[in-house]
Write an enzyme that holds these catalytic residues in place. Structure first.
Site, PDB file in Angstrom:
ATOM      1  N   GLU A 239       0.883  -1.171   0.000  1.00 19.46           N
ATOM      2  CA  GLU A 239       0.000   0.000   0.000  1.00 19.46           C
ATOM      3  C   GLU A 239       0.913   1.210   0.000  1.00 19.46           C
ATOM      4  O   GLU A 239       1.595   1.485   0.987  1.00 19.46           O
ATOM      5  CB  GLU A 239      -0.912  -0.035   1.234  1.00 19.46           C
ATOM      6  CG  GLU A 239      -1.967   1.042   1.242  1.00 19.46           C
ATOM      7  CD  GLU A 239      -1.560   2.228   2.084  1.00 19.46           C
ATOM      8  OE1 GLU A 239      -0.969   3.163   1.512  1.00 19.46           O
ATOM      9  OE2 GLU A 239      -1.838   2.227   3.286  1.00 19.46           O
ATOM     10  N   CYS A 275      -1.641   8.388   4.365  1.00 15.85           N
ATOM     11  CA  CYS A 275      -1.677   7.896   2.987  1.00 15.85           C
ATOM     12  C   CYS A 275      -2.969   8.311   2.291  1.00 15.85           C
ATOM     13  O   CYS A 275      -3.039   8.299   1.052  1.00 15.85           O
ATOM     14  CB  CYS A 275      -1.513   6.383   2.949  1.00 15.85           C
ATOM     15  SG  CYS A 275      -2.703   5.488   3.981  1.00 15.85           S
TER      16      CYS A 275
END
Length: 496
Positions: A239, A275
């Protein structure tokens, strides 16, 4: 080699540890491989017991470990206590998910005409290498989402402790190992290594069957390449995050001052080191969106503390690079922190500057955002389709009658894993319906998620057994269903 972590506020060394020696790494990997065979045969209820024990131990150590985490990250006690609580909740959640049992996907063909008896069930891959994130020392760290989902799936974990919070990571691993021994878990269920070289060797090691990673694109792609260069290629679930867009529809811009305030709160949360940070906002032209957001940033007056010296340097360099790429600096707010500080900034850019390969479409991992105006919907859609895929996007609407909302969501869904209406993507619930992962390069495996119940699916693979007697089958695949798993039998769903 000595690995050092720092006090983020002061920029001074605070802890050091020696990199894991190759001989020690070999021993860790052999133990993990032996443990994998035991863990694959361990019933879901027992796995849940261990995950609950880890959650209890983490909560019991909160006063100690939050102090360490705050020193190494500068994130603040309030946020870190909240993150620790979510991490404990997540550990228990995965224990409940594995006991619920649908993650095994038990499927039987027993009486279908002209079809031999078949039973299909998910089997754990084996030892998993976990690389935690710098920005979430608990929730995506040694006891974070990848570790919790891997243990629930039946895979032992070897975690590479992040150098930005070295003391915290090693202490969490120590607490976990003591807790698991007391709970009667197999030896080497969770082990930790230190150092960049050890991390690369983990990915190359034949005992490792999968990799979980949260971090930068550069780091994730390096691990992905190493895994694909192996003789036996293994999956890397990276990720990596990118720029997460926000679209303000014409109807949604009626109260742009409120939107500006909320946007600033979003891209400065965690000092921009999320993120899912909203990094690029599209607003109708002629309403002064960039100026309103710049004013809101000045009023917020954040003092960003960055996680590492490199991240702090990259923020300042990123702002300069975006100006060179055609952006204009609207507002910049400097931090007076003596350690790893960086400016918070708002920039604006013409929509024509959003071209393939532009620095404006790359992430700046800090409290920095770009505002772009659009003249009409067609122009906006063209720009959205130029964006690099990302984890999430927001559509700020004028309410249920906003005719543009659905069209914008449809376009954004081509580029992201989660579309948020009239809200922000920073918080991601750990639930069954969660999707935390978008198209490449925001994640290396777009069909998977790194948060929520379905993240267990990353660390298992289906195996079908045909015409086998029960005595020959693994316990959960036997006809008497000793693990009480829900199953699909001859196409009909049967609850546990």
């Amino acid at each position: 080699m000595t690995v050092v972590s720092y006090d983020a506020r002061l920029g001074q060394p605070s802890f050091n540890a020696q990199e894991t020696e190759p001989s020690e790494l070999d021993s860790i990997l052999e133990k993990a491989a032996r443990t994998a065979e035991i863990l694959a045969r361990t019933a879901p209820a027992e796995r849940r017991t261990w995950l609950y024990a880890l959650a209890d131990a983490l909560e019991a150590a909160a006063d100690e470990v939050v102090v360490i985490a705050d020193r190494e990250t500068g994130a603040g006690e309030q946020r870190l206590r909240g993150e620790l609580a979510r991490t404990a909740q997540q550990l228990r959640y995965f224990g409940d998910v594995v006991v619920e049992g649908s993650c095994f996907e038990l499927t039987r063909d027993e009486t279908l005409p002209d079809v031999p008896p078949l039973v299909r069930i998910n089997h754990p891959l084996g030892p998993v290498a976990v690389f935690g994130a710098s920005n979430f020392p608990f929730f995506m760290g040694v006891l974070g989402n990848d570790t919790a989902s891997a243990l629930a799936s039946g895979c032992p974990v070897v975690t590479k402790v992040h150098s930005a919070h070295l003391e915290l990571g090693l202490r969490l691993a120590e607490i976990a190992q003591k807790t698991l021994r007391a709970a009667g878990a197999p030896d080497a269920l969770l082990q930790a290594v230190v150092g960049r070289r050890s991390g690369i060797e983990l990915v190359k090691a034949p005992q490792i069957s999968a990799v979980g990673f949260t971090g930068s694109q550069a780091g994730g792609l390096a691990l992905w390449r190493a895994a694909n260069d192996r003789e036996r290629v293994i999956p890397v679930y990276a990720e990596m995050g990118t720029v997460n867009p926000v679209v303000v529809t014409p109807d949604g811009a009626q109260d742009m001052e409120e939107v500006a305030s909320r946007f600033v709160a979003g891209f400065t949360l965690g000092f921009g080191q999320y993120c899912t940070k909203p990094g690029l906002l599209f607003a109708p032209s002629g309403i002064g969106a960039a100026e309103l957001i710049g004013t809101a940033l000045k009023e917020a007056d954040p003092e960003p503390v960055m996680l590492t010296q490199a991240i702090a340097s990259d923020v300042a360099a990123g702002v300069a690079d975006m100006v060179a790429a055609g952006a204009e600096l609207v507002t910049s707010v400097d931090s007076e922190i003596t350690g790893w500080s960086a400016p918070a900034a708002v920039l604006t850019a013409p929509i024509e500057a959003l071209t393939a390969g532009s620095r404006l479409l790359e992430e700046t991992f800090g409290a920095v955002a770009v505002v772009v105006e659009y003249d009409n919907e067609e122009q906006l859609i063209v720009a959205l389709r130029r964006l690099q895929p990302s984890l999430a996007a927001s559509v700020l609407t004028g309410g249920p009658t906003d005719s543009a909302a659905g069209r914008m969501a449809s376009v954004l869904a081509e580029r992201v894993g989660r579309v948020v209406f009239d809200g922000w993507a920073m918080g991601a619930s750990v639930t069954w319906a969660q999707q935390h992962g978008g198209p490449w390069p925001s994640t290396s495996a777009p069909s998977t998620t790194s948060l929520g119940a379905y993240s267990i699916g990353r660390f298992v693979r289906p195996i079908a057994y045909q015409s086998g007697h029960d005595a020959w089958l693994p316990e959960p695949a036997r006809s008497d269903n000793p693990w009480s798993l829900p199953a699909r039998i001859d196409g009909v769903w049967t609850p546990a």
